[in-house]
Design a protein around this motif. Structure first.
Motif, PDB file in Angstrom:
ATOM      1  N   GLN A 117       0.830  -1.200   0.000  1.00  0.00           N
ATOM      2  CA  GLN A 117       0.000   0.000   0.000  1.00  0.00           C
ATOM      3  C   GLN A 117       0.868   1.254   0.000  1.00  0.00           C
ATOM      4  N   ASP A 118       0.776   2.049  -1.070  1.00  0.00           N
ATOM      5  CA  ASP A 118       1.604   3.253  -1.063  1.00  0.00           C
ATOM      6  C   ASP A 118       0.758   4.534  -1.070  1.00  0.00           C
ATOM      7  N   THR A 119      -0.550   4.376  -1.113  1.00  0.00           N
ATOM      8  CA  THR A 119      -1.397   5.566  -0.975  1.00  0.00           C
ATOM      9  C   THR A 119      -2.355   5.321   0.175  1.00  0.00           C
ATOM     10  N   GLN A 120      -2.908   6.395   0.693  1.00  0.00           N
ATOM     11  CA  GLN A 120      -3.917   6.238   1.741  1.00  0.00           C
ATOM     12  C   GLN A 120      -5.279   6.287   1.058  1.00  0.00           C
ATOM     13  N   PHE A 121      -5.918   5.148   0.945  1.00  0.00           N
ATOM     14  CA  PHE A 121      -7.248   5.128   0.356  1.00  0.00           C
ATOM     15  C   PHE A 121      -8.209   5.787   1.348  1.00  0.00           C
ATOM     16  N   PRO A 122      -9.189   6.584   0.864  1.00  0.00           N
ATOM     17  CA  PRO A 122      -9.917   7.432   1.810  1.00  0.00           C
ATOM     18  C   PRO A 122     -11.053   6.780   2.576  1.00  0.00           C
ATOM     19  N   TYR A 123     -11.312   5.528   2.352  1.00  0.00           N
ATOM     20  CA  TYR A 123     -12.393   4.954   3.178  1.00  0.00           C
ATOM     21  C   TYR A 123     -12.208   3.472   3.433  1.00  0.00           C
ATOM     22  N   ALA A 124     -12.933   3.021   4.481  1.00  0.00           N
ATOM     23  CA  ALA A 124     -13.042   1.600   4.792  1.00  0.00           C
ATOM     24  C   ALA A 124     -14.530   1.260   4.737  1.00  0.00           C
ATOM     25  N   TYR A 125     -14.908   0.113   5.305  1.00  0.00           N
ATOM     26  CA  TYR A 125     -16.321  -0.281   5.266  1.00  0.00           C
ATOM     27  C   TYR A 125     -16.838  -0.573   6.664  1.00  0.00           C
ATOM     28  N   HIS A 126     -18.159  -0.401   6.810  1.00  0.00           N
ATOM     29  CA  HIS A 126     -18.908  -1.024   7.899  1.00  0.00           C
ATOM     30  C   HIS A 126     -19.713  -2.136   7.229  1.00  0.00           C
TER      31      HIS A 126
END
Ligand code: FAD
Length: 518
Positions: free
Chosen positions: A163-172
């Motif tokens: 992972q080299d970028t910060q993806f802006p979301y996760a999940y519920h």
């Protein structure tokens, strides 16, 4: 060949492991998953880390396919309420800090203080959360203009380490629906599902597991056994007697009480974040799924009884909690000394757990599975492979423990014995020194826990600035620099946030639309 894998346990850990191993190795290994119909899964564990995306991509699963089936929603970060003082909130978002003239914007913020809301000043996502926005436009396009998506081609098979970028979301998501979804996935790809109780774990003369004994199906042999039996640790702790290293001296919360609350989301909307609300003896999580809220009070049994905790939670939720059955849970906080012993690997709660603040349970599972694949014993067993695996898992959990301790030590709140004791409790090795350093230089890669544990310096910074209990000073050098570019950047973030709030749909309307699609 170590090609017969037997997984015991059919919770999130068991089915994530079964699907990932089949997706990786196909028919070159066999996977049998045994789960009891009489022993329930833990039934919570519904908020994740942004890196969970890699897991679904690896399996080749599209959001539009699995999210509606699992009542899933987006999580842009965590909203912390009342950790500094009643009525105060701030966000720990999935967003890295911008850098201006070599200094992170957080340090410029300490120097310039454009407003009292550091999170809104330095992160776009704080405003999106306040306004309950979806990170995607109705067309499916992601809000982050800078983030380059690979056209319509999902990027399959990336793992955590890459992972080299910060993806802006996760999940519920609904944990039981997800387990069911992954079970279907794994079985379609050849995993064998046995519903039965494991009544014995038989060791050979070397002390390795030779087979398990089930009540109705008899003996099941295997080469590699994966213990996904939850806090029981049926294989790793009970059969192989691997000791458990407790974190309780540094993290005292050892119980939880949870509720599943149906909600009319058309009326309430769906917050695009998990909320962690500080309470008298711990904190309450609120996880908005599509159609219900998962909520629970995580508390320390030394400061609060289960009855008090349940009544606090019911009061917090209000009339919607009437008639709902509460699920009381005892938590084992810490980790198995080694997660991999002989031919048995513990994945999930049997391997370790550090209370659900920051939603790391499923992240540990994902990390464990990825590392298992990297250390998989194809031809023969090699002790060095196991050592390497064990070192990585132990360090990952120890690092997360340290980050969580910071939440309690760093919170300005000190209005009762629970919160006052948090300021004097033992600290994990190294944290006291780091806390000293951070008071004059905010955390960076040189000064946080040095091994991979899923959190980056910006997460530590968000917490220190939001919690407000530790005095922080900007680097004196900033007083000698021209701050115009930093001031412009604060302005740009504000403008960008306002524009996005105006253009993005609410999270509710985004998912209502998705669920309505034929
Ligand atoms: P379990 O769900 O306990 O499953 C155990 C399985 O083993 C079951 O299928 C059971 O039938 C089987 N089993 C047990 N004994 C036998 C036997 N003798 N024979 C056959 N089968 C057997 N994680 C997050 O990432 N985010 C969160 O927000 C989060 N919140 C949490 C809140 C709380 C209060 C707790 C306690 C945990 C939370 N977690 C969270 C962690 C998360 O819930 C777990 O990591 C996840 O659910 C995995 O659990 P598991 O599969 O290891 O165990």
């Amino acid at each position: 060949m170590q090609s017969r894998v037997v997984i015991v346990g059919g919770g999130t850990a068991g089915w994530m492991t079964a699907s990932y191993l089949r997706a990786t190795f196909g028919d070159r290994i066999s996977v049998t998953l045994v789960e009891s119909s009489g022993v329930a899964t833990i039934g919570v564990g519904e908020a994740t880390f942004s890196t969970i995306r890699h897991f679904f991509e690896y399996l080749g699963l599209d959001e539009r396919e699995w999210m509606p089936e699992c009542h899933a929603t987006y999580k842009l970060g965590i909203r912390f309420e009342n950790w500094r003082r009643p009525g105060h909130h701030f966000y720990h978002p999935f967003e890295r800090l911008r850098v201006v003239d070599g200094f992170p914007l957080s340090e410029w913020w300490l120097h310039q203080r454009p407003s009292e809301r550091f999170d809104q000043d330095v992160f776009v996502i704080a405003s999106l959360c306040d306004a309950m926005r979806s990170p995607r436009h109705q067309s499916g396009r992601l809000f982050e203009q800078d983030f380059v998506e690979n056209g319509d081609q999902p990027v399959y098979r990336t793992t955590l380490a890459e992972q080299d970028t910060q993806f802006p979301y996760a999940y519920h998501f609904d944990a039981s629906l997800l387990a069911g979804f992954l079970a279907k996935y794994a079985k379609q790809r050849g995993a064998v599902h046995v519903v039965d109780d494991v009544v014995d774990v038989v060791l050979d003369e070397r002390g390795w597991i030779s087979h398990i004994v089930t009540r109705d199906f008899g003996e099941i042999e295997g080469d590699l056994f994966v213990d996904c039996t939850g806090f029981r640790g049926l294989l790793i702790n009970q059969a192989l007697a691997e000791p458990f290293v407790s974190y309780q001296d540094t993290l005292p919360n050892d119980r939880a009480v949870a509720l599943r609350v149906p909600v009319d989301m058309a009326k309430t909307g769906i917050r695009p974040c998990t909320t962690a609300s500080a309470m008298d003896a711990g904190w309450i999580w609120t996880i908005p799924l599509y159609g219900r809220i998962g909520t629970g009070y995580v508390y320390a049994g030394d400061y609060c009884t289960p009855e008090e905790a349940e009544s606090t939670l019911r009061k917090f939720v209000g009339p919607a909690a009437d008639e709902l059955e509460a699920n009381h849970i005892r938590m084992r906080i810490g980790r198995s000394r080694r997660s991999w012993v002989h031919n048995c690997v513990a994945v999930g709660l049997s391997s370790g757990f550090v209370e659900p603040l920051e939603s790391t349970g499923i992240f540990f599972i994902q990390h464990a599975i990825e590392q298992l694949v990297k250390h998989f014993p194809a031809e023969s067993w090699d002790e060095r492979q196991r050592d390497s695996y064990n070192q990585r898992m132990a360090r990952c959990m120890d690092g997360v423990r340290e980050f969580l301790v910071l939440h309690y030590r760093g919170a300005a709140r000190a209005d009762n014995a629970y919160w006052r004791d948090a300021k004097t409790r033992t600290l994990p090795d190294g944290l006291a020194e780091r806390l000293e350093q951070w008071q004059t230089r905010l955390p960076d890669t040189e000064s946080i826990f040095p091994y991979f544990h899923g959190f980056e310096p910006y997460s530590y910074t968000s917490m220190l600035l939001g919690l407000g209990g530790i005095p922080l000073r900007p680097p004196p050098a900033l007083g000698l620099l021209d701050g115009t570019a930093a001031a412009k950047e604060f302005q740009a973030i504000g403008d960008q946030a306002r524009d996005l709030v105006n253009r993005l749909p609410s999270q509710y309307s985004y998912f209502a639309h998705l669920h309505d699609l034929p």
